[in-house]
Design an enzyme around this catalytic site. Structure first.
Site, PDB file in Angstrom:
ATOM      1  N   LYS A  44      27.472  65.662   1.473  1.00  0.00           N
ATOM      2  CA  LYS A  44      27.067  66.061   2.816  1.00  0.00           C
ATOM      3  C   LYS A  44      25.548  66.181   2.875  1.00  0.00           C
ATOM      4  O   LYS A  44      24.898  66.600   1.913  1.00  0.00           O
ATOM      5  CB  LYS A  44      27.721  67.389   3.188  1.00  0.00           C
ATOM      6  CG  LYS A  44      27.609  67.728   4.667  1.00  0.00           C
ATOM      7  CD  LYS A  44      28.431  68.957   5.039  1.00  0.00           C
ATOM      8  CE  LYS A  44      28.409  69.172   6.553  1.00  0.00           C
ATOM      9  NZ  LYS A  44      29.168  70.372   6.957  1.00  0.00           N
ATOM     10  N   ASN A  76      33.081  64.979  16.491  1.00  0.00           N
ATOM     11  CA  ASN A  76      32.602  66.184  15.818  1.00  0.00           C
ATOM     12  C   ASN A  76      31.218  66.564  16.347  1.00  0.00           C
ATOM     13  O   ASN A  76      30.437  65.701  16.745  1.00  0.00           O
ATOM     14  CB  ASN A  76      32.551  65.979  14.298  1.00  0.00           C
ATOM     15  CG  ASN A  76      31.281  65.294  13.837  1.00  0.00           C
ATOM     16  OD1 ASN A  76      30.247  65.935  13.605  1.00  0.00           O
ATOM     17  ND2 ASN A  76      31.332  63.962  13.719  1.00  0.00           N
ATOM     18  N   PHE A 136      19.264  58.826   9.004  1.00  0.00           N
ATOM     19  CA  PHE A 136      18.488  58.528  10.209  1.00  0.00           C
ATOM     20  C   PHE A 136      19.412  58.396  11.419  1.00  0.00           C
ATOM     21  O   PHE A 136      19.071  57.739  12.401  1.00  0.00           O
ATOM     22  CB  PHE A 136      17.738  57.197  10.050  1.00  0.00           C
ATOM     23  CG  PHE A 136      16.647  57.197   9.016  1.00  0.00           C
ATOM     24  CD1 PHE A 136      15.831  58.305   8.832  1.00  0.00           C
ATOM     25  CD2 PHE A 136      16.429  56.083   8.223  1.00  0.00           C
ATOM     26  CE1 PHE A 136      14.812  58.296   7.884  1.00  0.00           C
ATOM     27  CE2 PHE A 136      15.406  56.060   7.274  1.00  0.00           C
ATOM     28  CZ  PHE A 136      14.605  57.173   7.107  1.00  0.00           C
ATOM     29  N   CYS A 138      22.395  60.958  12.424  1.00  0.00           N
ATOM     30  CA  CYS A 138      23.216  62.022  13.008  1.00  0.00           C
ATOM     31  C   CYS A 138      22.892  62.105  14.503  1.00  0.00           C
ATOM     32  O   CYS A 138      21.736  62.300  14.876  1.00  0.00           O
ATOM     33  CB  CYS A 138      22.935  63.351  12.332  1.00  0.00           C
ATOM     34  SG  CYS A 138      23.961  64.700  12.954  1.00  0.00           S
ATOM     35  N   LYS A 176      20.814  55.150   6.380  1.00  0.00           N
ATOM     36  CA  LYS A 176      22.025  55.173   7.214  1.00  0.00           C
ATOM     37  C   LYS A 176      21.647  55.047   8.681  1.00  0.00           C
ATOM     38  O   LYS A 176      20.908  55.861   9.222  1.00  0.00           O
ATOM     39  CB  LYS A 176      22.819  56.460   6.980  1.00  0.00           C
ATOM     40  CG  LYS A 176      24.193  56.459   7.647  1.00  0.00           C
ATOM     41  CD  LYS A 176      25.011  57.660   7.212  1.00  0.00           C
ATOM     42  CE  LYS A 176      26.400  57.641   7.801  1.00  0.00           C
ATOM     43  NZ  LYS A 176      27.211  58.799   7.357  1.00  0.00           N
TER      44      LYS A 176
END
Length: 366
Positions: A44, A76, A136, A138, A176
């Site tokens: 995480k 989420n 990069f 979320c 990411k």
């Protein structure tokens, strides 16, 4: 069959990785994943100051099939890890000591500060992790601090921050990517210019899972309110496949791709690999099915390789990419195959001659 694959110099026992999120939220769950047979794990996301991370309850929402109630979409509004950096550093060391032959990728994210990114990189690197994944992407929560997708949506920032990390990193670096952008190749190529060895794609899609018609409140509802969150599960797979294929066709050959998005079965995972992914990450699937799902992933991949006559996992990576073309070329191919009359017959006015569902079925390939 040997399912191992070497990516950016890292040997994975199989190409299936826990995706960054709740399945990799501490040393105990990482250990369970390794024991279950996962090829690696992306922990995480962590940052230097966990005190600024405050999660809410509830923070998940499900979109269910109208027919049978199956979960087809998942939202989420969860933030990155709320555990202190010192705890994570100790657990990274513990995990690598206990499982030295298992791959551990650290997901890191920080504010727009070279000093902070490089401090985080150095401290995590010292624990012996095998690689970095730069978050990069979320789409919610930390954007107020110019983190996550606030960086990934801007190629110039993506390149700059990646270069900060690669300046001090001695291990492979993946970036990411967010899908909440018009062209995923632009920030991905920016990360490559910044020194990234690989691209992870995609993170979740910014969404609102629904509105409760009794209370009129959007979901998931926290004290009567909500924020848009990240959409995942099987409904996002077609979008993720499209973006992974664009990366497979548009990135330099030496840049690896880790495919993410709606993977729930070996069939799903193989599709990502055929479109260019050398590893496949699963997060929501594990949250809904548990870590044991890796057994089917391995069995399904092994059977596919055997049935199709492949001798290694590497052989199928990008195998389907040559079959992408342009619409003009499809027309040319169709004419060459002497099927142009069928194409010409599918004129728009024919939709009035048949039931719309019947005509739809006639023009559908699967």
């Amino acid at each position: 069959m040997d399912l191992s694959i070497t990516v950016n110099g890292i040997k994975f026992p199989n190409p299936f990785l826990l995706g960054s999120g709740p399945p990799g939220t501490n040393a105990r769950v990482l250990a369970k994943a390794y024991e279950a047979g996962w090829g690696g794990a992306v922990a995480k996301t962590i940052s230097l100051e966990s005190s600024k991370v405050v999660n809410v309850v509830p923070r998940y929402g499900k979109l269910r099939s109208r027919n049978n109630g199956e979960v087809i979409g998942f939202e989420n509004i969860e933030l990155i890890s709320d555990r202190p950096i010192e705890v994570w550093l100790d657990e990274f060391r513990q995990v690598k000591k206990q499982y030295p032959n298992h791959v551990l990728i650290a997901s890191i994210m920080e504010e727009y500060s070279k000093e902070r990114w490089q401090e985080l990189t150095r401290r995590v690197q010292e624990t012996g992790v095998d690689g970095f994944e730069l978050n990069f992407s979320c789409p919610h929560g930390m954007t107020e601090r110019k983190m996550g997708s606030e960086m990934g949506e801007h190629p110039d920032l993506t390149e700059e921050v990646t270069s900060w990390v690669t300046e001090v990193a001695k291990i492979p670096v993946w970036a990411k990517m967010t899908p909440n952008i018009t062209n995923i190749r632009e920030p991905s190529l920016a990360a490559v210019r910044g020194g990234a060895n690989g691209i992870s794609a995609i993170n979740t899609i910014l969404s609102v899972i629904g509105v409760n018609l009794d209370t009129l409140r959007p979901m998931p509802t926290v004290e009567g309110h909500t924020v848009p969150g990240g959409y995942s599960a099987q409904a996002v797979k077609p979008i993720a496949l499209r973006m992974v294929s664009q990366l497979g066709l548009g990135l330099p050959k030496e840049i690896s791709i880790s495919g993410i998005g709606g993977v729930e079965t070996s069939h799903d995972a193989i599709e990502f690999m055929l479109l260019g992914a050398s590893t496949v990450q699963i997060c929501t699937g594990v949250m809904l099915q548990g870590v044991k799902m890796v057994e089917e992933l391995q069995e399904g991949l092994a059977k596919f390789l055997t049935d199709k006559g492949f001798s290694s996992v590497r052989e199928i990576v990008g195998k389907s990419l040559p079959y992408f073309s342009t619409h003009m070329d499809l027309v040319k191919l169709m004419k060459e195959a002497k099927r142009h009359k069928a194409g010409e017959g599918a004129r728009d006015n024919e939709w009035a001659q048949k039931d719309i569902t019947e005509k739809t079925a006639e023009l559908t390939s699967n």
